[in-house]
Design a protein around this motif. Structure first.
Motif, PDB file in Angstrom:
ATOM      1  N   LEU A   3      -4.315   5.635  -6.067  1.00 14.48           N
ATOM      2  CA  LEU A   3      -3.997   6.835  -6.832  1.00 14.48           C
ATOM      3  C   LEU A   3      -2.584   7.324  -6.519  1.00 14.48           C
ATOM      4  CD1 LEU A   3      -4.826   9.080  -8.771  1.00 14.48           C
ATOM      5  CD2 LEU A   3      -5.870  10.277  -6.826  1.00 14.48           C
ATOM      6  N   ALA A   4      -2.216   7.306  -5.244  1.00 16.79           N
ATOM      7  CA  ALA A   4      -0.865   7.738  -4.860  1.00 16.79           C
ATOM      8  C   ALA A   4       0.193   6.832  -5.488  1.00 16.79           C
ATOM      9  CB  ALA A   4      -0.727   7.741  -3.342  1.00 16.79           C
ATOM     10  N   GLN A   5      -0.088   5.550  -5.564  1.00 11.61           N
ATOM     11  CA  GLN A   5       0.869   4.626  -6.173  1.00 11.61           C
ATOM     12  C   GLN A   5       0.936   4.801  -7.695  1.00 11.61           C
ATOM     13  OE1 GLN A   5       0.651   0.534  -4.075  1.00 11.61           O
ATOM     14  NE2 GLN A   5      -1.024   1.734  -3.204  1.00 11.61           N
ATOM     15  N   LEU A   6      -0.207   5.095  -8.309  1.00 13.56           N
ATOM     16  CA  LEU A   6      -0.187   5.402  -9.743  1.00 13.56           C
ATOM     17  C   LEU A   6       0.681   6.618 -10.028  1.00 13.56           C
ATOM     18  CD1 LEU A   6      -3.946   4.893 -10.702  1.00 13.56           C
ATOM     19  CD2 LEU A   6      -2.039   3.356 -11.227  1.00 13.56           C
ATOM     20  N   HIS A   7       0.572   7.629  -9.177  1.00 15.94           N
ATOM     21  CA  HIS A   7       1.417   8.814  -9.331  1.00 15.94           C
ATOM     22  C   HIS A   7       2.889   8.431  -9.198  1.00 15.94           C
ATOM     23  CE1 HIS A   7      -2.061  11.680  -7.982  1.00 15.94           C
ATOM     24  NE2 HIS A   7      -2.120  11.399  -9.269  1.00 15.94           N
ATOM     25  N   ALA A   8       3.212   7.555  -8.237  1.00 11.81           N
ATOM     26  CA  ALA A   8       4.601   7.143  -8.021  1.00 11.81           C
ATOM     27  C   ALA A   8       5.147   6.373  -9.218  1.00 11.81           C
ATOM     28  CB  ALA A   8       4.705   6.297  -6.756  1.00 11.81           C
ATOM     29  N   LEU A   9       4.287   5.588  -9.879  1.00 10.14           N
ATOM     30  CA  LEU A   9       4.720   4.781 -11.020  1.00 10.14           C
ATOM     31  C   LEU A   9       4.820   5.594 -12.310  1.00 10.14           C
ATOM     32  CD1 LEU A   9       2.490   1.585 -10.534  1.00 10.14           C
ATOM     33  CD2 LEU A   9       4.890   1.864  -9.883  1.00 10.14           C
ATOM     34  N   SER A  10       4.129   6.729 -12.359  1.00  3.38           N
ATOM     35  CA  SER A  10       3.920   7.427 -13.627  1.00  3.38           C
ATOM     36  C   SER A  10       5.201   7.947 -14.266  1.00  3.38           C
ATOM     37  CB  SER A  10       2.934   8.586 -13.438  1.00  3.38           C
ATOM     38  OG  SER A  10       3.469   9.567 -12.567  1.00  3.38           O
ATOM     39  N   GLY A  11       6.233   8.137 -13.498  1.00  3.33           N
ATOM     40  CA  GLY A  11       7.473   8.662 -14.050  1.00  3.33           C
ATOM     41  C   GLY A  11       8.424   7.604 -14.553  1.00  3.33           C
ATOM     42  N   GLY A  66       0.808  -1.217   0.000  1.00  5.81           N
ATOM     43  CA  GLY A  66       0.000   0.000   0.000  1.00  5.81           C
ATOM     44  C   GLY A  66       0.837   1.261   0.000  1.00  5.81           C
ATOM     45  N   SER A  67       2.149   1.111  -0.176  1.00  6.28           N
ATOM     46  CA  SER A  67       3.063   2.242  -0.053  1.00  6.28           C
ATOM     47  C   SER A  67       3.487   2.783  -1.410  1.00  6.28           C
ATOM     48  CB  SER A  67       4.317   1.804   0.707  1.00  6.28           C
ATOM     49  OG  SER A  67       5.361   2.735   0.542  1.00  6.28           O
ATOM     50  N   PRO A  68       3.310   4.078  -1.656  1.00  7.50           N
ATOM     51  CA  PRO A  68       3.816   4.662  -2.897  1.00  7.50           C
ATOM     52  C   PRO A  68       5.338   4.644  -2.971  1.00  7.50           C
ATOM     53  CG  PRO A  68       2.877   6.361  -1.489  1.00  7.50           C
ATOM     54  CD  PRO A  68       2.538   5.050  -0.873  1.00  7.50           C
ATOM     55  N   VAL A  69       6.004   4.655  -1.829  1.00 11.94           N
ATOM     56  CA  VAL A  69       7.462   4.574  -1.836  1.00 11.94           C
ATOM     57  C   VAL A  69       7.899   3.208  -2.357  1.00 11.94           C
ATOM     58  CG1 VAL A  69       9.540   4.578  -0.408  1.00 11.94           C
ATOM     59  CG2 VAL A  69       7.739   6.249   0.021  1.00 11.94           C
ATOM     60  N   MET A  70       7.273   2.152  -1.844  1.00  9.12           N
ATOM     61  CA  MET A  70       7.596   0.816  -2.324  1.00  9.12           C
ATOM     62  C   MET A  70       7.222   0.661  -3.801  1.00  9.12           C
ATOM     63  SD  MET A  70       9.155  -0.735   0.061  1.00  9.12           S
ATOM     64  CE  MET A  70       9.141  -2.423  -0.520  1.00  9.12           C
ATOM     65  N   ALA A  71       6.104   1.264  -4.206  1.00 10.41           N
ATOM     66  CA  ALA A  71       5.709   1.209  -5.619  1.00 10.41           C
ATOM     67  C   ALA A  71       6.776   1.839  -6.492  1.00 10.41           C
ATOM     68  CB  ALA A  71       4.368   1.912  -5.815  1.00 10.41           C
ATOM     69  N   GLU A  72       7.319   2.974  -6.055  1.00 10.36           N
ATOM     70  CA  GLU A  72       8.343   3.651  -6.852  1.00 10.36           C
ATOM     71  C   GLU A  72       9.629   2.839  -6.887  1.00 10.36           C
ATOM     72  OE1 GLU A  72      10.320   8.030  -7.628  1.00 10.36           O
ATOM     73  OE2 GLU A  72       8.857   7.781  -6.013  1.00 10.36           O
ATOM     74  N   ILE A  73       9.973   2.217  -5.777  1.00 11.83           N
ATOM     75  CA  ILE A  73      11.173   1.371  -5.757  1.00 11.83           C
ATOM     76  C   ILE A  73      11.022   0.219  -6.749  1.00 11.83           C
ATOM     77  CG2 ILE A  73      12.496  -0.261  -4.350  1.00 11.83           C
ATOM     78  CD1 ILE A  73      11.918   1.615  -1.944  1.00 11.83           C
ATOM     79  N   MET A  74       9.862  -0.428  -6.745  1.00 13.88           N
ATOM     80  CA  MET A  74       9.607  -1.524  -7.683  1.00 13.88           C
ATOM     81  C   MET A  74       9.621  -1.007  -9.124  1.00 13.88           C
ATOM     82  SD  MET A  74       9.200  -4.415  -5.952  1.00 13.88           S
ATOM     83  CE  MET A  74       8.100  -5.556  -6.799  1.00 13.88           C
TER      84      MET A  74
END
Length: 261
Positions: free
Chosen positions: A59-67, A28-36
């Protein structure tokens, strides 16, 4: 200038010259999503079925993945059309729907993914991230081209019906779930049991017979390679929470005397 959305997983699979490899984000973490997302994986799946996720956290994780050059997919908790509508309106382009065992259930999922008159998806693109608040030109007319949906085969009934499920118009492919499938077969917790492996491969065969793609989940590296050799077009090979759990256990084992445990 009108905005362009990313290609769907369906398009990625159609244009790739190899199988796609992905991982789960279950924290559930956007930080972990961005790391992955920055790891080099092709696909990152955000789980709403067995993880502490809400619409806001997705939504927060989608934002983290978007870049990052990674394809996001979200597993919804069920085939509920209201949940599917809400997740699509978040801007999710790729959905995995769990526990689909019949073609009728698959048709309901396909209808939830598409606007009328073909389907029953509610229209809110002017208010939602899906069409970027009317900044994606002709989103209503082209919406089905901007989304893809995969259904998860997790029961013996689903395996038996794999070809008819995959043949449903609007379903882009099948995803075998060995964990619940093993339970359905009376082999709970034995995801690599030969009978479970055969059932997963039977799901692949059903998808291929219908002209669709197939994937699966395999955290065991040997199982993942076997499924890739058997024709899986995408395989999820790990999860953020599992990687942290096993990694932290190894740290403890390496540095804490055995007698202290």
């Amino acid at each position: 200038m009108p905005l362009q959305l990313k290609p769907t997983l369906r398009e990625d699979l159609a244009t790739s010259d190899r199988a796609l490899i992905g991982g789960w984000v279950c924290s559930g973490s956007p930080v972990m999503a961005e790391i992955m997302a920055g790891s080099g994986l092709d696909v990152v799946l955000i789980d709403m079925e067995h993880a502490p996720n809400t619409l806001q956290s997705v939504l927060a994780q989608l934002h983290a993945l978007s870049g990052y050059p990674v394809t996001p997919i979200v597993r919804v908790p069920s085939a509920d059309p209201v949940i599917i509508k809400q997740v699509l309106d978040l801007g999710v382009q790729n959905l995995l729907v769990p526990m689909i065992s019949t073609a009728e259930e698959a048709r309901d999922v396909a209808a939830s993914m598409q606007y009328p008159p073909v389907g029953r998806r509610g229209i809110g693109n002017a208010l939602a991230r899906s069409g970027r608040w009317n900044r994606v030109q002709n989103y209503l007319d082209d919406a089905s081209g901007h989304v893809s949906v995969y259904v998860q085969i997790e029961t013996t009934q689903g395996v038996d019906n794999a070809e008819s499920i995959a043949a449903v118009e609007g379903i882009d492919g099948l995803f075998a779930g060995p964990s619940d499938l093993s339970a359905s077969m009376g082999l709970i917790g034995q995801q690599t049991h030969p009978e479970v492996v055969d059932a997963v491969k039977s799901t692949f065969a059903g998808a291929r017979a219908a002209g669709k793609t197939a994937g699966t989940n395999a955290f065991d590296p040997a199982a993942a390679r076997d499924y890739l050799s058997a024709g899986a077009e995408w395989v999820l090979v790990g999860a953020d929470v599992s990687l942290v759990a096993r990694g932290s256990e190894k740290l403890a084992a390496d540095f804490i005397p055995r007698s202290a445990h």
